[in-house]
Design an enzyme around this catalytic site. Structure first.
Site, PDB file in Angstrom:
ATOM      1  CD1 TRP A   1      -4.282   8.398  13.779  1.00 36.69           C
ATOM      2  CD2 TRP A   1      -5.138  10.242  14.718  1.00 36.69           C
ATOM      3  NE1 TRP A   1      -4.762   8.062  15.019  1.00 36.69           N
ATOM      4  CE2 TRP A   1      -5.285   9.157  15.614  1.00 36.69           C
ATOM      5  CE3 TRP A   1      -5.609  11.498  15.087  1.00 36.69           C
ATOM      6  CZ2 TRP A   1      -5.887   9.310  16.883  1.00 36.69           C
ATOM      7  CZ3 TRP A   1      -6.209  11.653  16.343  1.00 36.69           C
ATOM      8  CH2 TRP A   1      -6.332  10.568  17.219  1.00 36.69           C
TER       9      TRP A   1
ATOM     10  CG  ASP B   1       0.554  13.109  13.562  1.00 36.40           C
ATOM     11  OD1 ASP B   1       1.296  12.731  14.490  1.00 36.40           O
ATOM     12  OD2 ASP B   1      -0.689  13.043  13.613  1.00 36.40           O
TER      13      ASP B   1
ATOM     14  CE  LYS C   1      -1.222   7.046  19.736  1.00 37.34           C
ATOM     15  NZ  LYS C   1      -1.793   8.205  19.071  1.00 37.34           N
TER      16      LYS C   1
HETATM   17  C1  LIG Z   1      -2.611   9.134  18.744  1.00 35.06           C
HETATM   18  C2  LIG Z   1      -2.401   9.995  17.550  1.00 35.06           C
HETATM   19  C3  LIG Z   1      -2.804  11.330  17.531  1.00 35.06           C
HETATM   20  C4  LIG Z   1      -3.506  11.990  18.692  1.00 35.06           C
HETATM   21  O1  LIG Z   1      -2.633  12.222  19.707  1.00 35.06           O
HETATM   22  P1  LIG Z   1      -3.057  13.036  21.041  1.00 35.06           P
HETATM   23  O2  LIG Z   1      -1.750  13.154  21.723  1.00 35.06           O
HETATM   24  O3  LIG Z   1      -4.077  12.198  21.744  1.00 35.06           O
HETATM   25  O4  LIG Z   1      -3.610  14.341  20.613  1.00 35.06           O
HETATM   26  C5  LIG Z   1      -2.558  12.068  16.382  1.00 35.06           C
HETATM   27  N1  LIG Z   1      -1.945  11.528  15.332  1.00 35.06           N
HETATM   28  C6  LIG Z   1      -1.533  10.247  15.307  1.00 35.06           C
HETATM   29  C7  LIG Z   1      -0.839   9.704  14.103  1.00 35.06           C
HETATM   30  C8  LIG Z   1      -1.755   9.441  16.422  1.00 35.06           C
HETATM   31  O5  LIG Z   1      -1.355   8.165  16.409  1.00 35.06           O
END
Ligand SMILES: *Cc1c(COP(=O)(O)O)cnc(C)c1O
Length: 360
Positions: free
Chosen positions: A101, A171, A195
């Site tokens: 990521w 993030d 998530k």
């Molecule tokens: C799932 C995830 C993403 C992507 O998220 P989207 O909402 O599908 O763009 C980005 N960073 C992390 C750490 C993730 O777990």
């Protein structure tokens, strides 16, 4: 049979929340309308929206000088919005590379700014968090971006980098609300909702006010944080149903002891699973450095990969779903977000022990 869903995302939601949403689906609180049918400018929806914001502010202790934005576009859109909004007059931004990521965030940022990758962990296949004293940070960086929990690799920071005057950007898509954090240490926190918050379609951004309003020339209106901060996340139609669902999750968290209580359970859940892996005499293996193992996403492999298919088949038959590892790493991954009850992890561990003894 109880079903436990270990999906990495979209992921398990609290059963209570789903049942409440079901009960309210066609007629929210006697309004005669579904939340999905309400005007976002009407008093009913405005109340839902304001309550969700107030509850999240309380849960996370978000200081008054931070805006909380309910956006769309996922964490992926933040990979672009962050450099567009936070570069200001600076020459470059620092990024920490710890896995898939952060790699994606870096790739996108390079379209908009010069990126200094201050450290990476590629030497050990992205299996650890590099010590802070090895980072080559630029004191003039516009910001420092990192990924506190690498959802795919299962590497999680158990500390917060101290970046001084350089705004820290995180993030938190896969570990927001899973542990207590001091929001005031961050310039900006973002997370896709699917998530640990609610359904897909909503993205949270928590941003310090002084970082808003200096967007790069030519940036589309919708990609300017100021648009959404000034418009109270209602500049255009927000993802109303996703925000309503997230609000129900926030109330569920408050009812269940808040983030501190979640953190305690998350420690117990992850410990149980890692103990099962580590005490399997090598039948199962987790590639992540012990001190940096994620409490949310637990990747593991079987000693004999030829057994993967059988493991997944038997797990499925017991109601232990979505354990297949990410396509880029193979093996297994158990995602055990807030809404995964301890009983789910106990059931998984029970199965893993049995499977190991009947296949050793
Ligand atoms: C799932 C995830 C993403 C992507 O998220 P989207 O909402 O599908 O763009 C980005 N960073 C992390 C750490 C993730 O777990």
């Amino acid at each position: 049979m109880a079903i436990y869903n270990f999906s990495a995302g979209p992921a398990v939601l609290p059963k209570e929340v789903l049942l409440q949403a079901q009960a309210e689906l066609a007629d929210w609180h006697g309004s005669g309308m579904s939340v999905m049918e309400m005007s976002h400018r009407g008093k009913e929806y405005m109340g839902i929206h304001a309550q969700a914001e107030a509850d999240l502010r309380e849960l996370m202790g978000i200081p008054a000088n931070y805006k909380l934005l309910f956006l769309q576009g996922g964490a992926h859109l933040q990979f672009s919005m962050i450099p567009l909004n936070l570069m200001r007059d600076k020459a470059s931004a620092d990024y920490i590379y710890t896995g898939e990521w952060s790699k994606k965030a870096i790739g996108e940022a390079k379209k908009f700014c010069a990126v200094n990758v201050a450290i990476d962990n590629k030497d050990k296949n992205c299996s650890y968090v590099p010590a802070f004293d090895t980072w080559k940070c630029d004191p003039n960086a516009a910001y420092l971006h990192y990924t506190p929990n690498e959802t795919i690799g299962g590497v999680e920071f158990n500390w917060i980098p101290e970046t001084g005057d350089v705004p820290l950007v995180a993030d938190m898509s896969s570990n927001i609300l899973s542990r207590e954090i001091d929001v005031s240490k961050f310039g900006l926190i973002y997370a896709g909702a699917q998530k640990n918050i609610g359904p897909a379609g909503l993205t949270l951004v928590i941003v310090r006010e002084d970082l808003i309003g200096q967007v790069a020339a030519g940036t589309p209106t919708m990609l300017d944080y100021k648009t959404h901060a000034d418009g109270e996340s209602m500049y255009n139609t927000p993802p109303t149903f996703a925000i309503y669902m997230a609000g129900l999750v926030f109330q569920w968290l408050k009812k269940n002891g808040g983030i501190a209580a979640m953190e305690k359970t998350n420690i117990a859940k992850s410990q149980l699973l890692y103990d099962a892996i580590d005490s399997s005499n090598g039948f199962y293996n987790c590639p992540v450095n012990k001190a940096d193992r994620s409490r949310m996403n637990v990747p593991f492999t079987l000693k004999d990969a030829a057994l993967d298919g059988e493991f997944l088949k038997q797990a499925d038959a017991r109601g232990l779903l979505q354990l297949k590892g990410h396509r880029s790493v193979g093996g297994m991954r158990a995602s055990i977000y807030n809404a995964m009850p301890l009983e789910g992890v106990q059931a998984l561990v029970g199965f893993m022990n049995e499977f190991a003894s009947s296949n050793s």
